[in-house]
Design a protein around this motif. Structure first.
Motif, PDB file in Angstrom:
ATOM      1  N   GLN A   1       7.035   6.719 -14.668  1.00 21.77           N
ATOM      2  CA  GLN A   1       7.410   6.247 -13.295  1.00 21.77           C
ATOM      3  C   GLN A   1       5.911   6.142 -12.608  1.00 21.77           C
ATOM      4  N   GLU A   2       5.206   6.865 -12.806  1.00 23.54           N
ATOM      5  CA  GLU A   2       3.728   6.594 -12.316  1.00 23.54           C
ATOM      6  C   GLU A   2       3.153   5.530 -12.696  1.00 23.54           C
ATOM      7  N   HIS A   3       3.262   5.113 -14.040  1.00 23.54           N
ATOM      8  CA  HIS A   3       2.174   4.055 -14.609  1.00 23.54           C
ATOM      9  C   HIS A   3       3.259   2.849 -13.870  1.00 23.54           C
ATOM     10  N   ALA A   4       4.632   2.931 -13.891  1.00 25.94           N
ATOM     11  CA  ALA A   4       5.598   1.811 -13.671  1.00 25.94           C
ATOM     12  C   ALA A   4       5.291   1.329 -12.157  1.00 25.94           C
ATOM     13  N   GLN A   5       4.932   2.339 -11.325  1.00 27.12           N
ATOM     14  CA  GLN A   5       4.758   2.313  -9.720  1.00 27.12           C
ATOM     15  C   GLN A   5       3.322   1.640  -9.650  1.00 27.12           C
ATOM     16  N   ILE A   6       2.431   1.988 -10.434  1.00 29.28           N
ATOM     17  CA  ILE A   6       0.888   1.670 -10.158  1.00 29.28           C
ATOM     18  C   ILE A   6       0.998   0.146 -10.490  1.00 29.28           C
ATOM     19  N   ILE A   7       1.402  -0.285 -11.570  1.00 28.87           N
ATOM     20  CA  ILE A   7       1.630  -1.829 -12.022  1.00 28.87           C
ATOM     21  C   ILE A   7       2.289  -2.461 -11.104  1.00 28.87           C
ATOM     22  N   TYR A   8       3.519  -2.087 -10.407  1.00 30.51           N
ATOM     23  CA  TYR A   8       4.491  -2.622  -9.714  1.00 30.51           C
ATOM     24  C   TYR A   8       3.584  -2.946  -8.384  1.00 30.51           C
ATOM     25  N   THR A   9       2.829  -1.930  -7.768  1.00 34.65           N
ATOM     26  CA  THR A   9       2.066  -2.225  -6.541  1.00 34.65           C
ATOM     27  C   THR A   9       1.110  -2.894  -6.797  1.00 34.65           C
ATOM     28  N   ALA A  10       0.406  -3.235  -7.973  1.00 29.01           N
ATOM     29  CA  ALA A  10      -0.913  -3.933  -8.102  1.00 29.01           C
ATOM     30  C   ALA A  10      -0.240  -5.385  -8.222  1.00 29.01           C
ATOM     31  N   LEU A  11       0.823  -5.817  -8.905  1.00 28.81           N
ATOM     32  CA  LEU A  11       1.233  -6.934  -9.144  1.00 28.81           C
ATOM     33  C   LEU A  11       2.222  -7.675  -8.115  1.00 28.81           C
ATOM     34  N   SER A  12       2.732  -6.713  -7.161  1.00 30.47           N
ATOM     35  CA  SER A  12       3.656  -7.334  -5.860  1.00 30.47           C
ATOM     36  C   SER A  12       2.989  -8.134  -5.131  1.00 30.47           C
ATOM     37  N   VAL A  13       1.664  -7.736  -5.013  1.00 30.25           N
ATOM     38  CA  VAL A  13       0.822  -8.589  -3.998  1.00 30.25           C
ATOM     39  C   VAL A  13       0.632 -10.091  -4.395  1.00 30.25           C
ATOM     40  N   ASP A  14       0.768 -10.288  -5.656  1.00 30.47           N
ATOM     41  CA  ASP A  14       0.852 -11.905  -6.122  1.00 30.47           C
ATOM     42  C   ASP A  14       2.002 -12.498  -5.921  1.00 30.47           C
TER      43      ASP A  14
END
Length: 95
Positions: free
Chosen positions: A24-37
């Motif tokens: 979940q930690e990796h999923a949340q990091i990726i989600y946070t990084a890509l959601s700004v685009d």
């Protein structure tokens, strides 16, 4: 009522992407990084993301197949980069 029908039929093409990121930690990091685009053409393509149970879930909708393909392809490119970055520099998750 006709406006609602027109708006719903506008998004004729769709696809789902589910990526298991192992934690979940990796999923949340990726989600946070890509959601700004945001989508460059929000009137032609919609993207909805969520992170749950160690997975990134992405739903795409588009007015035309070519917009769906372009959006999906661009997203996978940045997803690949983000995943490789986590593999190289991110927190180590013990399985």
């Amino acid at each position: 009522m006709a406006a609602t029908t027109d708006a719903q039929s506008k998004w004729e093409f769709s696809c789902e992407l589910e990526v298991n990121l192992g934690s979940q930690e990796h999923a949340q990091i990726i989600y946070t990084a890509l959601s700004v685009d945001k989508e460059l053409q929000p009137d032609k393509v919609k993207r909805v993301m969520s992170a749950s149970d160690g997975k990134l879930l992405v739903h795409f909708e588009a007015t035309e197949a070519r917009f769906l393909r372009a959006s999906f392809s661009a997203f996978v490119d940045v997803l690949t980069l983000a995943t490789k970055t986590i593999e190289e520099f991110g927190p180590v998750i013990e399985v």
